[in-house]
Design an enzyme around this catalytic site. Sequence first.
Site, PDB file in Angstrom:
ATOM      1  N   HIS A   1      -9.038 -24.895  -0.336  1.00 57.76           N
ATOM      2  CA  HIS A   1      -8.228 -23.779   0.166  1.00 57.76           C
ATOM      3  C   HIS A   1      -8.889 -22.483  -0.285  1.00 57.76           C
ATOM      4  O   HIS A   1      -9.047 -22.263  -1.489  1.00 57.76           O
ATOM      5  CB  HIS A   1      -6.811 -23.860  -0.404  1.00 57.76           C
ATOM      6  CG  HIS A   1      -6.136 -25.179  -0.127  1.00 57.76           C
ATOM      7  ND1 HIS A   1      -5.229 -25.342   0.885  1.00 57.76           N
ATOM      8  CD2 HIS A   1      -6.255 -26.389  -0.727  1.00 57.76           C
ATOM      9  CE1 HIS A   1      -4.789 -26.599   0.894  1.00 57.76           C
ATOM     10  NE2 HIS A   1      -5.406 -27.262  -0.081  1.00 57.76           N
TER      11      HIS A   1
ATOM     12  N   ASP B   1     -10.286 -29.013  -3.677  1.00 58.11           N
ATOM     13  CA  ASP B   1      -8.940 -28.467  -3.458  1.00 58.11           C
ATOM     14  C   ASP B   1      -8.849 -26.965  -3.753  1.00 58.11           C
ATOM     15  O   ASP B   1      -8.915 -26.170  -2.829  1.00 58.11           O
ATOM     16  CB  ASP B   1      -7.892 -29.254  -4.255  1.00 58.11           C
ATOM     17  CG  ASP B   1      -6.550 -29.336  -3.510  1.00 58.11           C
ATOM     18  OD1 ASP B   1      -6.398 -28.691  -2.464  1.00 58.11           O
ATOM     19  OD2 ASP B   1      -5.653 -30.058  -3.978  1.00 58.11           O
TER      20      ASP B   1
ATOM     21  N   GLU C   1       0.596 -36.677  -1.242  1.00 64.40           N
ATOM     22  CA  GLU C   1      -0.088 -36.109  -2.417  1.00 64.40           C
ATOM     23  C   GLU C   1       0.577 -36.550  -3.709  1.00 64.40           C
ATOM     24  O   GLU C   1      -0.061 -36.656  -4.740  1.00 64.40           O
ATOM     25  CB  GLU C   1      -0.093 -34.573  -2.296  1.00 64.40           C
ATOM     26  CG  GLU C   1      -0.718 -33.860  -3.468  1.00 64.40           C
ATOM     27  CD  GLU C   1      -0.840 -32.356  -3.262  1.00 64.40           C
ATOM     28  OE1 GLU C   1      -0.451 -31.855  -2.186  1.00 64.40           O
ATOM     29  OE2 GLU C   1      -1.328 -31.682  -4.186  1.00 64.40           O
TER      30      GLU C   1
END
Length: 345
Positions: free
Chosen positions: A28, A279, A206
């Site tokens: 991200h 991530d 997740e």
Amino acid sequence: MTSPASGAGSAGLDVFARRLPKVEMHCHLPGAIPVETYLDISRANGIPVRSTAGEDPYAFTSFEDFLELYGMICAVLRTRADFERAVYAALERQTRTGNVRYAELFFSPTDHPSVPYATQVDGLVDGIRAAEHDLGIVARLIPSINRTLPAAAAVEMVEEVVAYRRDEVLGIGMDNNEALGPPARFVEAYRMAGRHGLKRTAHAGERGSAEEVAVTIDELGVDRIDHGYGILNDPELVKRAVDRGLPFTGCWTVSLIQMGRPVLGRMIEAGLRVSINSDDPAVIPTDLGREFHGVASTENLDRQALVQCVMNGVEATWLDDSDRRALRGRFESEIHALQAELPGE
Ligand code: ADE
Ligand code: ZN
């Protein structure tokens, strides 16, 4: 695919993990901005950060707290130049610390409500082009739905993506808190994206839910799953995903935090096509070299298994066939040379 890693934890495997060429498909942008860049932009725009002097601006205490911080990082990006600078700095860090050659980066259009979508994308494309010119890294973009918002906001985001097409934007994703945004809410947005030729991925499972993974696969028509750890609780679903060759973008540090135990090795052993990703590397903090070495040392993966994870990533990219073939060939010869230079343990 897995075998006891005789050198797990040794400097040799660490160096090999770091020097492998890599792709990154689960990263991200706001979580990948180096902290100094974040502080500079926040100062320039007069937007306070939540830490006081001397404290780590990226410290967080829980997943929910992390998501709040993520929103605050998004809030400092206001201009086209901010987006350009942020993505350039993130890609520079990815190249230097993880030897990343190709990245598909998430960004969060609805988390910058005061910045038009076109301004965001134009700035990101500026930064991506500059990074490719200066550093050789190629990057593409995935606007990501914030699943805590209503379905209509997701549809509106997809409409904006469709109305302002840029070649660098390959598809859509979905992130934030699964507990507050079940996948079934977003069927319309995903169908619309599919109708317009956009690729589709979504965070699911997740924190261990198999059902969220099942609904995401069956109802959203995804080409990949981000995280997906909950699938291990449903052997029948594992079998379906293996048969289909569905790619999973795993993230070692986050998997340990969210699941409280190693899971990537088990997913790989089950035959799932797992790649390793970082991530939110600047905030966590981690980097892709560390993620690869972490998986190897905690999950008993050997060099060959790490190479397989790299190549799983290459195959899961949303490049067109000829670009993917070129990347595959380049990685194969580089990895061959690396193995010759660093003979295995
Ligand atoms: N946004 C940034 N990182 C995330 C994660 N790990 N899960 C959900 N949403 C996110
Ligand atoms: Zn993520």
